[in-house]
Design an enzyme around this catalytic site. Sequence first.
Site, PDB file in Angstrom:
ATOM      1  N   GLY A 157       0.808  -1.225   0.000  1.00 20.08           N
ATOM      2  CA  GLY A 157       0.000   0.000   0.000  1.00 20.08           C
ATOM      3  C   GLY A 157       0.838   1.271   0.000  1.00 20.08           C
ATOM      4  O   GLY A 157       2.073   1.214   0.066  1.00 20.08           O
ATOM      5  N   ARG A 197      -6.922   2.564  18.581  1.00 24.30           N
ATOM      6  CA  ARG A 197      -6.421   3.852  19.086  1.00 24.30           C
ATOM      7  C   ARG A 197      -7.055   4.305  20.395  1.00 24.30           C
ATOM      8  O   ARG A 197      -6.387   4.871  21.248  1.00 24.30           O
ATOM      9  CB  ARG A 197      -6.641   4.949  18.034  1.00 24.30           C
ATOM     10  N   CYS A 205      -3.333  10.756  10.874  1.00 19.79           N
ATOM     11  CA  CYS A 205      -2.368  11.681  10.257  1.00 19.79           C
ATOM     12  C   CYS A 205      -2.600  13.134  10.658  1.00 19.79           C
ATOM     13  O   CYS A 205      -1.668  13.849  11.020  1.00 19.79           O
ATOM     14  CB  CYS A 205      -2.405  11.545   8.744  1.00 19.79           C
ATOM     15  N   GLY A 219      -4.473  10.613   1.836  1.00 13.89           N
ATOM     16  CA  GLY A 219      -5.006  10.061   3.073  1.00 13.89           C
ATOM     17  C   GLY A 219      -6.046   8.986   2.811  1.00 13.89           C
ATOM     18  O   GLY A 219      -6.322   8.157   3.663  1.00 13.89           O
ATOM     19  N   PRO A 251     -16.438  14.023 -19.726  1.00 15.78           N
ATOM     20  CA  PRO A 251     -17.186  13.582 -18.544  1.00 15.78           C
ATOM     21  C   PRO A 251     -16.366  12.595 -17.705  1.00 15.78           C
ATOM     22  O   PRO A 251     -15.399  12.002 -18.202  1.00 15.78           O
ATOM     23  CB  PRO A 251     -18.398  12.875 -19.148  1.00 15.78           C
ATOM     24  N   LYS A 297     -11.952  11.726  15.507  1.00 14.87           N
ATOM     25  CA  LYS A 297     -10.608  11.194  15.737  1.00 14.87           C
ATOM     26  C   LYS A 297      -9.680  12.313  16.198  1.00 14.87           C
ATOM     27  O   LYS A 297      -8.946  12.166  17.175  1.00 14.87           O
ATOM     28  CB  LYS A 297     -10.045  10.604  14.430  1.00 14.87           C
ATOM     29  N   HIS A 330      -0.957  17.521   4.313  1.00 16.71           N
ATOM     30  CA  HIS A 330      -2.119  18.061   5.029  1.00 16.71           C
ATOM     31  C   HIS A 330      -1.762  19.434   5.594  1.00 16.71           C
ATOM     32  O   HIS A 330      -0.674  19.618   6.156  1.00 16.71           O
ATOM     33  CB  HIS A 330      -2.484  17.162   6.216  1.00 16.71           C
TER      34      HIS A 330
END
EC number: 1.2.1.11
Lengths: 349, 349
Positions: free
Chosen positions: A16, A103, A132, A163, A184, A223, A252
Amino acid sequence: MSQTNGFHVAVVGATGAVGEQILETLTKRQFPISKLTLLSSARSAGKKIFHQGKEIIVEEAKPDSFTGVDIALFSAGGSVSRELAPEAVKRGAIVIDNTSAFRMASDVPLVVPEVNEYELHNHNGIIANPNCSTIQMVVTLEPIRKQYGLKKVIVSTYQAVSGAGAAAIDELNHQTQSILNKQPFEPKILPVKGANKHYQIAFNAIPQIDQFEDNGYTFEEMKMINETKKIMSMPELQVAATCVRLPVAVGHSESVYLEVEKTDVTAADMKTLLSDAPGITLQDNPENQLYPMPADCVGKSDVFVGRIRKDLDEASGFHMWIVADNLLKGAALNSVQIAESLVKLGLVK
Amino acid sequence: MSQTNGFHVAVVGATGAVGEQILETLTKRQFPISKLTLLSSARSAGKKIFHQGKEIIVEEAKPDSFTGVDIALFSAGGSVSRELAPEAVKRGAIVIDNTSAFRMASDVPLVVPEVNEYELHNHNGIIANPNCSTIQMVVTLEPIRKQYGLKKVIVSTYQAVSGAGAAAIDELNHQTQSILNKQPFEPKILPVKGANKHYQIAFNAIPQIDQFEDNGYTFEEMKMINETKKIMSMPELQVAATCVRLPVAVGHSESVYLEVEKTDVTAADMKTLLSDAPGITLQDNPENQLYPMPADCVGKSDVFVGRIRKDLDEASGFHMWIVADNLLKGAALNSVQIAESLVKLGLVK
């Protein structure tokens, strides 16, 4: 150290976007590794990953994959962590989990090493890596809390599509090209992969990250609120968040208003404090148009802070602009830093 | 009415992005016009504009251009307004100025018709149209102030590049295509045309709109702060702003935190109030992922409000997300609405 040359490290979700960054970060920071096991879902198993000149075949993650593993870095989604992290712990591994699965569990430390490294002593096998958008904010809030006290935080985020995974970056690029070509397109991923409705992200701003809760806040907003209180051990801290997704690939940004306990702190004091704080690079010089921007933070480890100024009405209030690479300090780097802290504190068997 | 069929209207800056929208809005809202004079800088003079099937030649704006004009809509930059607005007034015209030249002058009403139409009675020839990001916010704040009182506002903006003119839209598109093609490019306009440094806006967020003041705030942020207090006649209102430019062509968004005077107001109360407020369309249904987005507001007159929720700590605090077409309600439409109000109140000679 279980082996003279280092630790047996497993990376779950190795194929990933964050997994890839974890591998790079382990190498870049020369984390002591004696053996590296790369794990993934059945779908990605069999892929080959080149790591430090060697080809490693990615295996399907199963309970027995963790036999002999010292440290397992999980980044393959909450359901994988919920199923396999306890299995890894049973087999003696310490899990550093990058999902939201554990968490808020009371027996799981939620750690940003610059803020609460000492909590690692209380772990029961699983350590959680925060969200994050939370990490970059608490790295900035902690030195402020220490020096001036902290009462209130109101944050509006400007979050990158990465993210939401590599597929969301592809979606942003594809939509953007379609709009420039006047062709489109059909939104399929953002704002939330499993949601009923999908919206254009190119040349737009979407005020939804993750699902909505009953109180009108999104999970992402809750979160930020709950994780900040837990990491800073400040259940009484007032925190509010509005989370917004932008047409930015990586990086971010956060517009943060905060109130400290003292009323005589100046913007200059705040800049001096943050210029010397761990994990922070101060970028704050309006005269030279110097301030943090997502396009400048990509691939960098630090949290960048600028636009620091005192509120014009509230003597204890400050505004600032906080930017970080959400895949690095927001995910991979913080996970590897937790592993480094565990080693430093002698907490890996 | 000076003439039986309507008014002699002049548009100064007729060839610009806002000027174009003013002409379209005058037509769409069937403003009574007996004669239309289109004016511009010497550079753009001579251009032909088709308006309602007729070709009109744009003339260079000079003092005598305003002889016989009833209403002059200025949107050609602050220096043009400073030079020519007093000349227009001398010749009997009422000036509606869309620049920041006169906004904070004590004898110039700063008007958003939904909020303070009555101030038009106090005009001395010049009426100022507020800054785009201010207008959509005060349209939302005013019904809240009336019903619940208003103490404090903290806004973080997500602003479109069209606020910096048509050239900034071209820059965004060109940069975006260059990045997708992996080709180099040189930023030339944003964040501020005349500034020393220019930055990438494509796939980025720039926390600077307009120049910096000595206090660390930008002019844009100070405009939002000062104009809000003036329009709402609330010099004591606590307002703070952080203004950020996004890779969005049209449509400003705002993440707003506010505190009212009452502590027993619910989010449902707030939604009911705003669903019925002038100039506002409520788009607020998390269950259906309904909330305002810039991509949806383009070409629409209303201010769109959603994501309304109560602060989790402060009983008088609310969060919301406010979106509007910055070229329409933020500029052209509000100017034309001021002209309509002048007619309605019998204030045009």
